[in-house]
Design an enzyme around this catalytic site. Structure first.
Site, short mmCIF file in Angstrom:
data_model
loop_
_atom_site.label_atom_id
_atom_site.label_comp_id
_atom_site.label_asym_id
_atom_site.label_seq_id
_atom_site.Cartn_x
_atom_site.Cartn_y
_atom_site.Cartn_z
N ARG A 42 -7.36 31.62 30.07
CA ARG A 42 -7.21 31.94 31.50
C ARG A 42 -8.54 32.00 32.25
NH1 ARG A 42 -3.54 35.54 29.20
NH2 ARG A 42 -1.39 34.81 29.42
N LYS B 153 -14.13 22.99 42.63
CA LYS B 153 -12.86 22.26 42.48
C LYS B 153 -12.90 21.54 41.14
CE LYS B 153 -11.33 21.11 47.16
NZ LYS B 153 -11.07 20.00 48.09
N GLU C 84 -21.49 9.58 49.04
CA GLU C 84 -21.11 10.99 49.29
C GLU C 84 -22.28 11.78 49.89
OE1 GLU C 84 -18.04 12.60 48.88
OE2 GLU C 84 -17.07 11.83 47.07
N LYS D 26 -22.68 21.11 51.49
CA LYS D 26 -21.53 21.49 50.67
C LYS D 26 -21.50 23.01 50.46
CE LYS D 26 -18.24 20.52 47.45
NZ LYS D 26 -17.55 19.52 46.67
N GLU E 55 -10.23 26.01 50.71
CA GLU E 55 -9.74 24.98 51.64
C GLU E 55 -8.55 25.44 52.47
OE1 GLU E 55 -10.15 20.91 50.18
OE2 GLU E 55 -8.47 20.32 51.44
N ARG F 134 -13.04 23.77 54.83
CA ARG F 134 -13.43 22.94 53.67
C ARG F 134 -12.82 21.54 53.71
NH1 ARG F 134 -14.33 24.50 47.31
NH2 ARG F 134 -14.82 22.38 46.67
N ASN G 231 -13.41 16.27 53.07
CA ASN G 231 -12.55 15.14 52.66
C ASN G 231 -12.66 13.94 53.59
OD1 ASN G 231 -11.58 16.66 50.51
ND2 ASN G 231 -9.95 17.58 51.75
N HIS H 194 -11.42 10.54 52.47
CA HIS H 194 -10.67 10.70 51.22
C HIS H 194 -9.20 10.34 51.34
CE1 HIS H 194 -14.35 12.51 49.91
NE2 HIS H 194 -13.87 12.90 48.75
N HIS I 85 -8.75 8.02 48.43
CA HIS I 85 -7.97 8.37 47.23
C HIS I 85 -6.82 7.39 47.02
CE1 HIS I 85 -9.11 12.88 46.46
NE2 HIS I 85 -10.05 12.04 46.11
N HIS J 78 -15.33 5.98 42.86
CA HIS J 78 -14.94 6.98 43.85
C HIS J 78 -15.77 6.85 45.14
CE1 HIS J 78 -13.45 10.76 45.42
NE2 HIS J 78 -14.68 11.20 45.56
P1 NAD Z 1 -18.46 9.45 36.39
O1 NAD Z 1 -18.52 10.82 35.90
O2 NAD Z 1 -17.42 8.55 35.85
O3 NAD Z 1 -19.89 8.78 36.18
C1 NAD Z 1 -20.09 7.46 36.57
C2 NAD Z 1 -20.54 6.58 35.39
O4 NAD Z 1 -21.91 6.83 35.12
C3 NAD Z 1 -19.81 6.84 34.08
O5 NAD Z 1 -19.65 5.61 33.42
C4 NAD Z 1 -20.78 7.73 33.30
O6 NAD Z 1 -20.60 7.60 31.92
C5 NAD Z 1 -22.10 7.19 33.76
N1 NAD Z 1 -23.21 8.11 33.75
C6 NAD Z 1 -23.18 9.41 34.12
N2 NAD Z 1 -24.43 9.89 34.14
C7 NAD Z 1 -25.24 8.88 33.76
C8 NAD Z 1 -26.65 8.78 33.62
N3 NAD Z 1 -27.45 9.78 33.93
N4 NAD Z 1 -27.16 7.60 33.19
C9 NAD Z 1 -26.33 6.54 32.95
N5 NAD Z 1 -25.01 6.57 33.09
C10 NAD Z 1 -24.47 7.75 33.51
O7 NAD Z 1 -18.27 9.39 37.97
P2 NAD Z 1 -18.96 10.14 39.20
O8 NAD Z 1 -19.11 9.11 40.23
O9 NAD Z 1 -20.12 10.96 38.81
O10 NAD Z 1 -17.81 11.15 39.64
C11 NAD Z 1 -16.59 10.69 40.13
C12 NAD Z 1 -15.56 11.79 39.93
O11 NAD Z 1 -15.95 12.94 40.64
C13 NAD Z 1 -14.19 11.40 40.43
O12 NAD Z 1 -13.25 11.73 39.45
C14 NAD Z 1 -14.00 12.28 41.65
O13 NAD Z 1 -12.68 12.60 41.89
C15 NAD Z 1 -14.81 13.49 41.28
N6 NAD Z 1 -15.26 14.29 42.42
C16 NAD Z 1 -15.00 15.62 42.40
C17 NAD Z 1 -15.42 16.43 43.44
C18 NAD Z 1 -15.19 17.90 43.38
O14 NAD Z 1 -15.43 18.59 44.37
N7 NAD Z 1 -14.77 18.44 42.25
C19 NAD Z 1 -16.11 15.87 44.52
C20 NAD Z 1 -16.38 14.50 44.51
C21 NAD Z 1 -15.95 13.72 43.45
N1 GLY Z 2 -14.94 16.98 47.67
C1 GLY Z 2 -14.17 17.82 48.51
C2 GLY Z 2 -14.36 19.27 48.25
O1 GLY Z 2 -15.10 19.67 47.40
O2 GLY Z 2 -13.74 20.09 48.88
#
Ligand code: NAD
Ligand code: GLY
Length: 368
Positions: A127, A148, A190, A232, A242, A246, A250, A253, A257, A270
């Protein structure tokens, strides 16, 4: 903290936490755990992915072990498809086998995929246990801050998740130097988003410094990530769950999305999908009577950063519209859109006719 390290705080009362942005930070992970009194006897689960593991996992683990911590490594396949319930199940099994207890910590070492997935493991295991973010992508300046955490369902992105804030965020710029160029550009999308919603001077700065950012020039990169994280953190501090404000994070998005869902997760990155979505939102702004120049200006900046600005020709408008209906940004029977009112400010609209959206989607298709 080493000189030159930038520091921010996400202000959430007793759950406030720092973000450190600088160089040579991951080798200090163990020291930082000890300074914060993380219990040495409770095992740590380090979650990373198959691309990052060989680059940075040993450095983090060595640092923790040198400070007396025991750490178990769990590696998931690189890519969006790892944000799944099946992978959550595997990681819970790894946590149980490693003997994690209520005082244990899950570390996310990687991009947004690892951060969202490992964060959801931390939110659900017993939990909720401690969680630390060590982001290694530019995009993760966004995902590692704000709590998130989620996995995807085949019908909708991030639909199974929680709000679970990290204890701290350790953003080591050195790790970004190994990023593939396409990931660099997608991450910068972003960063620019944070300017577009909040700070027009920062958008202008990004525009002027595009070459330095794409080339990962450390001073420019550190400043840009600090400014992005600052927007942020301000927004999350004011509206963690949100309820209203917040939602501005988006921007892009609603369409973005849907594009990711239609592409099949991972085909369109993304940040790329969000860039196209932000142009769509800017075109909506003109329909609401805001300046028509917002869309052209947004598109010009994204082109400068080498980001896609059109929807791939094979994506059908009906599929995109249908994917939007499954999104979390669908409220009280209405699609929710973040619409720019100028460069650097936005408003949230729930009165967008779906005919406008489908016309804009049509108009954004490649070849038009
Ligand atoms: P990712 O985690 O898939 O990383 C992108 C690629 O780069 C992957 O292939 C990874 O293996 C590689 N990689 C990572 N670090 C590396 C490094 N230092 N050197 C070489 N390769 C590396 O993708 P991302 O773009 O970082 O994140 C996208 C995700 O984030 C999506 O799922 C999206 O929904 C999520 N997201 C979440 C929030 C939130 O608030 N929680 C906000 C924005 C995006
Ligand atoms: N990426 C949108 C949020 O964190 O709220």
């Amino acid at each position: 903290m080493a000189s030159g390290t930038r520091e921010l705080t996400v202000e959430l009362g007793e759950r406030s936490y720092p973000i450190y942005i600088g160089t040579e930070l991951i080798a200090r992970t163990g020291e930082m755990f000890a300074e914060r009194g993380f219990p040495v006897k409770s095992p740590i689960l380090l979650v990373t992915d198959s691309s990052v593991v060989g680059l940075y996992a040993a450095k983090v683990e060595d640092s923790l072990t040198a400070s007396g911590y025991s750490v178990t490594r769990a590696v998931v396949p690189s890519g969006e498809s790892s944000k799944s319930l099946a992978m959550l199940d595997d990681l819970v099994e790894a946590a149980l086998k490693a003997g994690l207890d209520r005082r244990s910590t899950v570390i996310a070492l990687g991009g947004g995929v690892v951060g969202d997935l490992a964060g959801f493991v931390a939110a659900s295991y017993m939990r909720g246990i401690r969680f630390v973010q060590i982001p290694t992508t530019i995009l993760a300046h966004d995902s590692s801050v704000g709590g998130k955490v989620a996995v995807n369902h085949r019908l909708a992105k991030n639909i199974i998740g929680a709000f679970h804030q990290p204890e701290f965020v350790l953003y080591d710029l050195d790790t970004l130097m190994s990023l593939p160029p396409r990931e660099v550009r997608a991450g910068l999308s972003e960063v620019i988003k944070h300017g577009l919603i909040w700070n027009k001077e920062f958008v202008a700065w990004c525009d002027e410094n595009a070459d330095k950012l794409i080339a990962l020039e450390p001073d420019a990169l550190g400043y840009a990530l600090y400014e992005g994280c600052k927007v942020k953190s301000i927004v999350v501090s004011r509206d963690e769950r949100e309820n209203d404000l917040r939602a501005i994070l988006n921007l892009g998005h609603t369409i973005g999305h849907a594009l990711e869902a239609v592409a099949g997760y991972g085909e369109l990155l993304h940040g790329e999908a969000i860039a196209i979505g932000m142009i769509g939102s800017a075109r909506l702004a003109a329909r609401f009577g805001y300046s028509e120049t917002i869309a052209g200006e947004t598109e010009r900046i994204f082109r400068k950063f080498g980001l896609p600005v059109r929807i791939p020709a094979e994506f059908k408008t009906e599929s995109i519209m249908s994917a939007m209906l499954h999104d979390k940004k669908f409220l009280e029977g209405q699609m929710v859109f973040v619409v720019p009112t100028a460069i650097g400010s936005v408003e949230i609209r729930q009165d967008v006719p779906s005919s406008w959206v489908s016309e804009i989607v049509d108009g954004l298709r490649e070849g038009i």
